[in-house]
Design a protein around this motif. Structure first.
Motif, PDB file in Angstrom:
ATOM      1  N   ASP A 125       0.834  -1.199   0.000  1.00  0.00           N
ATOM      2  CA  ASP A 125       0.000   0.000   0.000  1.00  0.00           C
ATOM      3  C   ASP A 125       0.871   1.252   0.000  1.00  0.00           C
TER       4      ASP A 125
ATOM      5  N   ASP B 291       0.077   4.018   1.651  1.00  0.00           N
ATOM      6  CA  ASP B 291      -0.220   4.895   2.783  1.00  0.00           C
ATOM      7  C   ASP B 291       0.679   4.656   3.986  1.00  0.00           C
TER       8      ASP B 291
ATOM      9  N   GLN C  31       0.873   2.180   5.870  1.00  0.00           N
ATOM     10  CA  GLN C  31       0.359   1.291   6.915  1.00  0.00           C
ATOM     11  C   GLN C  31       1.172  -0.001   6.917  1.00  0.00           C
TER      12      GLN C  31
ATOM     13  N   ARG D 111      -2.996   4.656   9.897  1.00  0.00           N
ATOM     14  CA  ARG D 111      -2.787   5.633   8.834  1.00  0.00           C
ATOM     15  C   ARG D 111      -2.455   6.984   9.475  1.00  0.00           C
TER      16      ARG D 111
HETATM   17 MG    MG Z   1      -4.513   1.779   4.291  1.00  0.00          MG
END
Ligand code: MG
Ligand code: UDP
Length: 330
Positions: free
Chosen positions: A101, A103, A105, A207
Motif C-alpha cells: 500500500d 499509505d 500502513q 494511517r
Molecule cells: Mg490503508
C-alpha cells in the motif's frame, strides 16, 4: 499455462496502487529505497497513480525524474485498487513481484521477510498483520469473519487476505486475470494453478496521513466476490455440473409431485385444481428446465472463453523426457 510475456529480467518489481496519497508518496519512495538499495537485487518500483486528484502525480513525476528505478503509470480516471495492481502486473519485469500500500500502513522494511520466505520455494507469500492498527468494529471484526469465510470457501487458509503486502512469483501475476475487486483473492485464484502459499507476520501502522478509501460496505462486496471466486475455482470449466444437478433435483421433485397429483386425480377421482401443491409442481418443473438450459448455455460460454483466449484448462509445471527438461513454466 503458456504465458505470452517474455521472461523476467529483473529480480524484483514493487507494485503500488496509489490514489490521493500526496502526503505519503515521497516518504514511501524514500523508505522503499532505503530497503531495496541494500538488498543487492536488481529492482524496479512501479507506481500506479489511480486517477489521483490531489497532486500525487506531480510528486511522482518529480521523483521519477531523479530515479531510474521508478516507473509511473497514470490512469485517466480512478479505476480502483484492483486495476492498479493489474496495470502493475502487466508491466512487471521482476522475477518476484511485491505489492504494497502507498499509505505507509505497511512497512517497506518487511519486504526482506517476504523475500526470505519466497526463497524457500513458495509462489505466493502473504503478509499477515498480526497487530492490525485499524478500527475494531468497522474493520477488524468484518475482516476476521471475511478471512475465515474466504479460507473455508476457497480452501486456501490465510489469516489476512486483506493485507496488501504480499509477494508473488512472476509466473503467478502474469497468469492471474483480475476483474472487479478481486485482488484480495489472488492467492485463492492462483490456487487453481497449483501454487505453494505461505504467510509471514508483518508490521502494521495506523494511517498517519490522508484518508482511507474504503468503508464498511466493502464487506458485502467481498462476500459477493467470494461467490464468483468459488464458482471460478470449482465450476468454471464445468458449469453444467452445478446448474445441471440443481436443475435435475428441482425437476425430479416437481415431476414426483405432479405424478402424485395425477394419481389423486385419476385414481382417487379428486379435484386437484385448488391444491397449492400443483403450483409447486409447476414451479419446480419450470425452474428445473431453466437451470438445465442455463447449464447448457454455461457450457457454450466456457468454450468461447477458453478458446478465444487460447486458455488451456490445465497448467504444466515442467515436461521432462529421457531425464532432460523439455519445458519449464514456473
Ligand atoms: Mg490503508
Ligand atoms: N487505492 C487505489 N485506488 C482506489 C482506492 C485505494 O489505488 O480506488 C490505494 C490507496 O492509495 C492505498 C491502497 O490502495 O495505497 C489501500 O487503500 P486504503 O489505505 O484506503 O485502504 P485501507 O488500508 O483503509 O483498507
Amino acid at each position: 499455462m503458456a504465458s505470452s510475456q517474455s521472461a523476467p529480467n529483473l529480480d524484483l518489481s514493487v507494485v503500488i496502487p496509489i490514489y490521493n496519497e500526496v502526503e505519503n508518496v515521497a516518504e514511501l519512495h524514500a523508505r522503499l529505497h532505503a530497503v531495496l538499495d541494500d538488498l543487492g537485487h536488481s529492482f524496479e518500483i512501479i507506481a500506479v497513480d489511480d486517477g489521483s486528484t490531489d497532486g500525487t502525480f506531480a510528486v511522482l513525476k518529480e521523483l521519477a525524474a531523479e530515479d531510474p528505478h521508478l516507473k509511473v503509470v497514470r490512469f485517466r480516471r480512478n479505476f480502483g485498487q484492483t486495476a492498479g495492481f493489474a496495470a502493475g502486473f502487466d508491466l512487471a519485469r521482476g522475477k518476484t513481484v511485491i505489492t504494497i500500500d502507498a499509505d505507509l500502513q505497511n512497512d517497506p522494511a518487511d519486504i526482506p521477510l517476504l523475500l526470505d520466505k519466497m526463497a524457500e520455494g513458495y509462489d505466493v507469500v502473504s503478509g499477515w498483520r498480526l497487530h492490525r492498527q485499524d478500527p475494531l468494529i468497522s474493520r477488524k471484526v468484518p475482516s476476521m469473519i471475511a478471512n475465515r469465510l474466504i479460507s473455508w470457501v476457497t480452501g486456501v487458509y490465510l489469516h489476512d487476505y486483506g493485507c496488501s503486502l504480499k509477494a508473488y512469483d512472476w509466473y503467478v501475476v502474469k497468469n492471474v486475470h483480475l476483474y472487479g475487486e478481486l485482488h484480495r483473492f489472488i492467492p485463492a485464484l492462483a490456487s487453481w494453478m497449483g501454487v505453494r502459499v505461505a504467510e509471514v507476520p508483518v508490521r502494521h501502522y495506523p494511517r498517519q496521513r490522508g484518508q482511507s478509501k474504503y468503508g464498511i460496505s466493502r464487506t458485502i462486496r467481498v462476500i459477493l466476490d467470494l461467490l464468483t471466486v468459488r464458482f471460478l475455482l470449482s465450476y468454471s470449466a464445468r458449469p453444467m455440473q452445478l446448474f445441471g444437478s440443481l436443475g435435475l433435483a428441482a425437476f425430479a421433485c416437481g415431476f414426483a409431485i405432479a405424478a402424485y397429483l395425477t394419481m389423486v386425480k385419476l385414481v382417487l377421482k379428486q379435484s386437484i385444481g385448488a391444491r397449492p401443491l400443483l403450483l409447486l409442481a409447476i414451479l419446480l418443473i419450470m425452474v428445473g428446465i431453466q437451470l438445465l438450459t442455463m447449464g447448457l448455455l454455461g457450457e457454450l460460454v466456457v468454450r468461447t472463453y477458453h478458446e478465444t483466449q487460447n486458455k488451456p484448462i490445465y497448467v504444466v509445471r515442467e515436461i521432462i523426457q529421457g531425464g532432460e527438461q523439455l519445458r519449464k513454466e514456473g
